[in-house]
Motif scaffolding. Structure first.
Motif, PDB file in Angstrom:
ATOM      1  N   PHE A 149      34.381  50.537  48.608  1.00 39.39           N
ATOM      2  CA  PHE A 149      33.066  50.182  48.071  1.00 39.39           C
ATOM      3  C   PHE A 149      33.163  48.881  47.278  1.00 39.39           C
ATOM      4  N   GLN A 150      32.149  48.062  47.461  1.00 41.41           N
ATOM      5  CA  GLN A 150      32.160  46.740  46.843  1.00 41.41           C
ATOM      6  C   GLN A 150      32.277  46.820  45.311  1.00 41.41           C
ATOM      7  N   GLN A 155      35.124  42.147  52.195  1.00 40.54           N
ATOM      8  CA  GLN A 155      34.534  42.395  50.873  1.00 40.54           C
ATOM      9  C   GLN A 155      34.397  41.117  50.055  1.00 40.54           C
ATOM     10  N   GLN A 159      42.254  36.135  33.835  1.00 42.99           N
ATOM     11  CA  GLN A 159      41.270  36.584  34.832  1.00 42.99           C
ATOM     12  C   GLN A 159      41.412  38.056  35.198  1.00 42.99           C
ATOM     13  N   MET A 188      44.954  45.921  36.406  1.00 45.98           N
ATOM     14  CA  MET A 188      45.346  44.751  35.606  1.00 45.98           C
ATOM     15  C   MET A 188      44.088  44.144  34.967  1.00 45.98           C
ATOM     16  N   ALA A 195      33.686  48.942  43.465  1.00 45.55           N
ATOM     17  CA  ALA A 195      35.029  49.299  42.981  1.00 45.55           C
ATOM     18  C   ALA A 195      36.010  48.160  43.224  1.00 45.55           C
ATOM     19  N   ALA A 196      35.901  47.553  44.406  1.00 45.71           N
ATOM     20  CA  ALA A 196      36.847  46.483  44.750  1.00 45.71           C
ATOM     21  C   ALA A 196      36.663  45.255  43.872  1.00 45.71           C
ATOM     22  N   SER A 197      35.438  45.036  43.424  1.00 42.97           N
ATOM     23  CA  SER A 197      35.181  43.788  42.674  1.00 42.97           C
ATOM     24  C   SER A 197      35.282  43.996  41.163  1.00 42.97           C
ATOM     25  N   TYR A 198      35.520  45.234  40.740  1.00 43.09           N
ATOM     26  CA  TYR A 198      35.513  45.505  39.303  1.00 43.09           C
ATOM     27  C   TYR A 198      36.810  45.040  38.642  1.00 43.09           C
ATOM     28  N   THR A 199      36.668  44.252  37.604  1.00 41.96           N
ATOM     29  CA  THR A 199      37.832  43.811  36.839  1.00 41.96           C
ATOM     30  C   THR A 199      37.754  44.412  35.442  1.00 41.96           C
ATOM     31  N   ARG A 228      49.020  47.608  51.367  1.00 38.95           N
ATOM     32  CA  ARG A 228      47.731  47.677  52.057  1.00 38.95           C
ATOM     33  C   ARG A 228      47.166  46.269  52.246  1.00 38.95           C
ATOM     34  N   ALA A 242      38.034  52.283  46.980  1.00 37.67           N
ATOM     35  CA  ALA A 242      38.290  50.843  47.121  1.00 37.67           C
ATOM     36  C   ALA A 242      37.443  50.184  48.203  1.00 37.67           C
ATOM     37  N   ILE A 299      43.005  41.166  37.583  1.00 33.97           N
ATOM     38  CA  ILE A 299      43.019  41.276  39.045  1.00 33.97           C
ATOM     39  C   ILE A 299      41.947  42.286  39.445  1.00 33.97           C
ATOM     40  N   PRO A 300      40.899  41.838  40.125  1.00 33.89           N
ATOM     41  CA  PRO A 300      39.809  42.761  40.477  1.00 33.89           C
ATOM     42  C   PRO A 300      40.282  43.896  41.376  1.00 33.89           C
ATOM     43  N   GLY A 301      39.708  45.060  41.157  1.00 32.35           N
ATOM     44  CA  GLY A 301      40.043  46.216  41.990  1.00 32.35           C
ATOM     45  C   GLY A 301      41.352  46.880  41.620  1.00 32.35           C
ATOM     46  N   THR A 302      41.997  46.398  40.565  1.00 36.59           N
ATOM     47  CA  THR A 302      43.249  47.013  40.115  1.00 36.59           C
ATOM     48  C   THR A 302      43.131  47.313  38.624  1.00 36.59           C
ATOM     49  N   ILE A 311      36.607  39.951  48.177  1.00 39.42           N
ATOM     50  CA  ILE A 311      37.336  40.122  46.912  1.00 39.42           C
ATOM     51  C   ILE A 311      38.796  39.779  47.178  1.00 39.42           C
ATOM     52  N   SER A 369      41.594  41.806  32.432  1.00 43.13           N
ATOM     53  CA  SER A 369      41.470  40.437  31.936  1.00 43.13           C
ATOM     54  C   SER A 369      41.702  40.467  30.432  1.00 43.13           C
TER      55      SER A 369
END
Lengths: 409, 321
Positions: B258-259, A343, A167, A174, B261-265, A337, B256, A169-172, A345, A176
């Motif tokens: 912003f949606q 969000q 999967q 890492m 950016a935060a949701s991007y995988t 953090r 981060a 990790i969204p926003g990082t 997420i 998929s």
């Protein structure tokens, strides 16, 4: 005049170009497992002994003798310690070593192809790209993993590690790895566990060595294999290794009860909200009264605390010590953090079951505590109910709501 | 022109090999799994794993470019009386053979450092093909030399320095692409810093070059088109550079909240990722080739003493080769 100037500049840039090309990457020899010198320094700062270069080399050699090298990993050949289903040598050798295919066309070196640039050759989370990434890549050597289905600091299951690989990790950073087939994912999970077990044993041996060794004494003097101290140390290694392996094999998945019958109702959400802001759970202390993740933001994760706060080094005040750590390869300390819950997420997964595990067990290695002792199973579901509504209320979409009409749900 | 048009796809495929870390997908060289390169079963190649497909494809395309270079040499010796052009064609053949041997050595020694050098010298060969394309073009040979002026000198200096900076930028980029597994994060950080710094320098030079051409050589259509094209390529390259970072390492932390950016995988080796990263590398080669092309054109057009059709003139050869 113009021509001679141009020639001089051209020569300068040519020399510069060649210098850049020669400055790195010339060494084609095998990348070694380097000792965790940051932890060695942490033990010194804690007040234990300082290991000299010969002692550090001896420890590194000992670990290499037990676990092999990055190109040819080995399973510890120690009587009484086996790795049932935990680490398979065949799979390790698919994941380890240089990238490529062997004569029969089988792909090898999966870890170096997909993981090493962030997680590093020893799994220290300090690969070449690490300093740019936020959060930093995971350091496996503590045996601590954040997103899992098991209790507290228990080790993750095979499925937990595999799920993160698939999967991402969204926003990082890492990613998929859903392009990999099951066998490749399996090999990577085995290799991650191998690095975790190796790193944990390394930490324990460093602790023992820093605590016990005299000035010139080696941890395992290979010139005196029959001595009593040698046998004692081998027994110690065996005990520590067995304990580490047990911690991986005896881990248990937290059972998830079904949600209460009123789950999803306004009453359930209201109960969840009550718990969110209560002093019992203290959710809002870190996630903030607005749940924007703007509460307490000056805490650190356990990976950082290991060599800072736990050994009396304040990241904000003891700057010289922090610089020493950085010279040894440590990444600059960053605050943990809290998640912005508005969000919607959630890095460990967005399924209700994932949120249940996060709240029930906490997030290992981070300031997020387990709520298992404070809340009943039903109350945890109510908190999940409240958290899952946050992305949809007015405050989460402020551009649509006049400022004087915004309120905290 | 055929040579340049076949070398550019070779640059793309070579870049794709690095994107997929497929350099060692075939463990032997010059053979492929024991077969002669040209006789490796095409069914196994087509139906095989993706990394084998692109690595063997890269080798085949490289061999094809080698054959075209031989054809170019033969045609040059037979049809072009310019001595220096014949030497250049010979030099290009030597260069393409050396490039092939370098690629093969990267496999035989399993050396990322040789892969890095192979990745840096590829664009040089591509630039040579583009220069050869310019020098053998009927338009070029028909063009009359212009007046040498201080604006002409500035044009030559700007285009030369843009090319030099573009090559240094390629070398820095190759270091990021072929980073050794035990490189420290400090070294990587410094390399990224210089890559960004050099990007700014190349962009500034490219834009200055385009503005200079627009102001002083507006009537020279080939120059104007190439300079505008270079500026456009540089702008596109900056966007691709940013996109490369995002598809490899996600959005920066300061976004981060912003949606999106935060949701991007990030998806490893996804089609968008491989296309963007590969395009960024290939465009770097195109920028280098365009800057060098501008330099050669400016030399040809603006040196009153130059006569491109003169078989004995050596000034241009001295600059180009």
């Amino acid at each position: 005049m113009y021509e001679s100037k141009t020639k001089r500049w051209s020569l300068l840039f040519f020399v510069l170009g060649i210098s850049i090309m020669m400055s790195s990457g010339c060494n084609t020899s095998e990348a070694p497992f380097l000792l965790n010198t940051v932890y060695v320094r942490a033990k010194k700062n804690e007040g234990l002994g300082e290991l000299n270069a010969a002692q550090q080399k001896n420890l590194a050699d000992t670990l290499n003798a037990i676990f092999g090298t990055p190109d040819t990993p080995e399973l510890p050949q120690i009587a009484g310690v086996d790795f049932p289903g935990l680490v398979d040598l065949e799979k390790l050798r698919v994941a380890a070593g240089p990238v490529g295919r062997n004569e029969s066309g089988r792909e090898l070196g999966l870890y170096r192809k997909h993981c090493v640039h962030c997680h590093g050759i020893t799994g220290d989370g300090a690969g070449p790209t690490a300093s740019f990434l936020n959060p930093y890549p995971r350091d496996y050597r503590r045996g601590t993993f954040k997103f899992k289905s098991t209790k507290g600091t228990d080790r993750p299951t095979h499925e937990d590690l595999s799920r993160i690989l698939v999967q991402g990790i969204p926003g990082t950073a890492m990613p998929s790895f859903r392009i990999l087939d099951e066998g490749e994912l399996d090999s990577l999970v085995h290799y991650v566990r191998y690095l975790g077990i190796r790193g944990e044993l390394e930490r324990r041996l460093i602790e023992t060595a820093a605590d016990e060794l005299e000035d010139e004494e080696l941890f395992l003097d290979l010139d005196q294999p029959g001595s009593g101290i040698f046998q004692e140390r081998v027994s110690l290694i065996k005990e520590e290794l067995a304990a580490i392996v047990d911690s991986w094999t005896e881990t248990q998945v937290t059972e998830v009860p079904p949600p209460p019958v009123d789950w999803g109702s306004d009453a359930s959400i209201a109960t969840g909200k009550k718990w969110f802001f209560s002093s019992t759970t203290n959710c809002s202390k870190c996630h903030g009264d607005t749940a924007l993740g703007d509460g307490q933001t000056n805490d650190y994760d356990e990976w950082t605390k290991d060599w800072t706060l736990k050994v009396n080094v304040n990241p904000l005040e003891d700057l010289e010590k922090i610089r020493e750590y950085e010279r040894l390869g440590a990444l600059h300390p960053r605050n943990a953090r809290p998640r912005n819950l508005r969000q919607g997420i959630y890095r460990g997964g967005r399924r209700p079951i994932d949120l249940y595990w996060r709240i029930k067990q906490g997030i290992a290695g981070t300031p997020m505590p387990a709520a298992s002792s404070q809340l009943s199973d039903d109350d945890i579901w109510h908190v999940i109910d409240y958290v899952m509504t946050l992305p949809y209320d007015a405050l989460s979409k402020p551009q649509n709501v006049p400022e004087n009409q915004r309120e905290i749900r | 022109m055929t040579l340049a048009w076949t070398t550019f796809p070779l640059i793309w495929v070579g870049s794709l090999v690095t994107t997929y870390d497929a350099g060692m997908a075939v463990p032997d060289w010059p053979s492929t799994y024991g077969y002669n390169l040209l006789f490796y079963p095409w069914q196994t190649w087509i139906a095989g794993p993706w990394d084998l497909f692109i690595e063997h494809g890269h080798r085949l395309l490289g061999a094809f470019v080698g054959l075209i270079t031989i054809a170019f040499l033969v045609v040059t010796f037979r049809c072009d009386r310019r001595r220096w052009m014949q030497w250049m064609a010979l030099g290009m053949l030597i260069a393409v053979i050396a490039q092939g041997v370098l690629g093969g050595s990267r496999v035989l020694f399993d050396s990322r450092f040789l892969a890095l050098i192979h990745g840096c010298t590829g664009p040089i060969f591509f630039s040579l093909t583009v220069i050869a394309c310019v020098l053998t073009s009927p338009h070029t040979t028909r063009e009359q030399a212009g007046t040498c002026s201080s604006a002409g000198h500035t044009l030559q200096r700007l285009s030369l320095f843009t090319a030099i900076f573009a090559f240094l930028q390629l070398v820095l980029g190759a270091h990021l692409r072929h980073v050794a597994v035990d490189t420290s994060h400090e070294v990587f950080r410094v390399t990224v810093f210089f890559h960004l710094l050099m990007a700014t320098v190349v962009l500034a030079h490219g834009i200055a070059l385009a503005l200079h051409v627009r102001r002083h050589f507006h009537d020279y259509r080939p120059l104007r088109r190439a300079a505008n094209g270079l500026a456009l390529l540089l702008c596109l390259q900056m966007m691709l550079g940013g996109a490369t970072w995002v598809v490899k390492y996600s959005w920066p932390t300061w976004l981060a909240d912003f949606q999106f950016a935060a949701s991007y995988t990030v998806t490893a080796q996804s089609l968008p990722q491989s296309l963007i990263v590969t395009a960024h590398v290939a465009l770097g080669s195109l920028i280098l080739a365009t800057a060098l092309m501008l330099f050669v054109r400016s030399l040809h057009l603006l040196q009153p003493s130059l006569n491109a059709t003169s078989p004995n003139h050596r000034g241009l050869l001295g600059v180009v080769v």
